[in-house]
Design an enzyme around this catalytic site. Sequence first.
Site, PDB file in Angstrom:
ATOM      1  CB  CYS A  68       6.515   5.698   0.212  1.00 54.14           C
ATOM      2  SG  CYS A  68       5.166   5.802  -0.931  1.00 54.14           S
ATOM      3  CG  HIS A 124       1.547   7.692  -0.995  1.00 47.45           C
ATOM      4  ND1 HIS A 124       2.576   7.185  -1.750  1.00 47.45           N
ATOM      5  CD2 HIS A 124       0.406   7.118  -1.485  1.00 47.45           C
ATOM      6  CE1 HIS A 124       2.098   6.343  -2.640  1.00 47.45           C
ATOM      7  NE2 HIS A 124       0.779   6.301  -2.500  1.00 47.45           N
TER       8      HIS A 124
END
Length: 483
Positions: A68, A124
Amino acid sequence: MKTFTTLLYLFCSALVCSAKSPHILFIVADDLGWNDVGFHNPDMITPNIDKLAYSGLILNQAYVQPVCTPSRNSWMSGYFPFRSGLQHLVILPQQATCAPLNRTYLPQELKKLGYATHMIGKWHLGFCSWDCTPTYRGFDSFFGYYNGAEDYYSHVIQKGKDFRDDKKPTEADGEYSAHVYAKRARQIINDHNATQPMFLYLPFQSVHEPIQVPKKYEDMYSQIKNDGRRKYSGMVTAMDEAIGNITQALKERDMFDDTLILFTADNGGWPTYSGNNYPLRGSKTTVFEGGTRAASFITGAGINAKNETYNGMLHAVDWMPTLVAAAGGSISNADMDGMDQWTNIQTRTPSKRTEFVYNLDDMNPPLTGHAAIRYGNYKLIQGYPGMYPGWYKPATVEVNQEIEELPYERYDEKTWAGQNMLFDLDADPNEHNDLSREHPDIVKKMSDMIQEYKRKMVPANYPANDPKSDPSNYDGFWTPGWC
């Protein structure tokens, strides 16, 4: 700031912009498999996602990174991860690093065009410094968390709480995160001045592990005997319901018809946590198609399509310049890897893209695949491909499912050095037939291409954990300010 942005938009409307900029809703499903949406698999209950997909253009070759953090930086910056130092796994909570700060991010470009910019969900991309965080990288507001893999109710990861309303740490109230995000999205939409274009970036926590979902959604899949797959499928449906509530809010504000909606996974599903990519080969963390070919569609303003499929090659790096073009702007940066595909998508003409790099990771072991490249219909994988090399059917019957692995703990560089796999993705999209011995000339040509790309590669920025990150230093929250 909001007053200035509104004035900027009005100025643009009066003097510069020839057409109304659309609202943009960019939805990301975390760890969603190719086979985990109704428009690919009728066993999945995703009526809202399917309705949106069938009202627009299903993207059949929209590629992302194997995990990700690299994908998120790709569409935010327009640069491949190997040029950003983000080619190796993901940014961990204790690492004193973040996505490169010398790159202009997508919301910063959209703000130049008069957009209000909001983010809800998973970041993230690093948080050790405030400069790394969303409201310092172009978002007017942020509601979500900095890391990954946290609890859906308590927002705890590795004994630290991780939830923010802009910069303010926020205690969990025990509500399921998909519901929390939908509620905040409705609030933003309801409070928004619809005459100004809005960019809402909505990277859901769903459906990343831990596998958690309210029981009513799990019960919708009572025919599935595998506990993990039943719960995971319920998580997908809970996310689908949240998306339906958000699009309904757009309709209630008469904004829906003026909204461009992009939906994508950030990487493939993870069979060890019940995600599924069948019939594609592989999984999250691999450079096989199952790890990198995203379930994706685009619909709404500017997309004159209905139940169509676009087979043009797209990569996550393309979304930055493409969405800016859809907004009425342009990116004049010859160094950027991303390509403006807006006109190609609108007109269904062949993609500008003829090649891309799946990954280049020279750290040992290369946890997300050593190297792979696509050129036309051919794909070359060099060295270690990642942990999950097989084809995994949904675990609907078996209580336990064997998942073939190539564990990196047993990674042997000598075993993989010099190994090649070549696939013709037009004839063999599920990567069953390795053609490397039949076509050494193609292997040589594509290997040379990889070497050329490596000239632009920067070393992976993957530092050791820093004890200064400890949440106990910040009242139990993962908090910026220690790098």
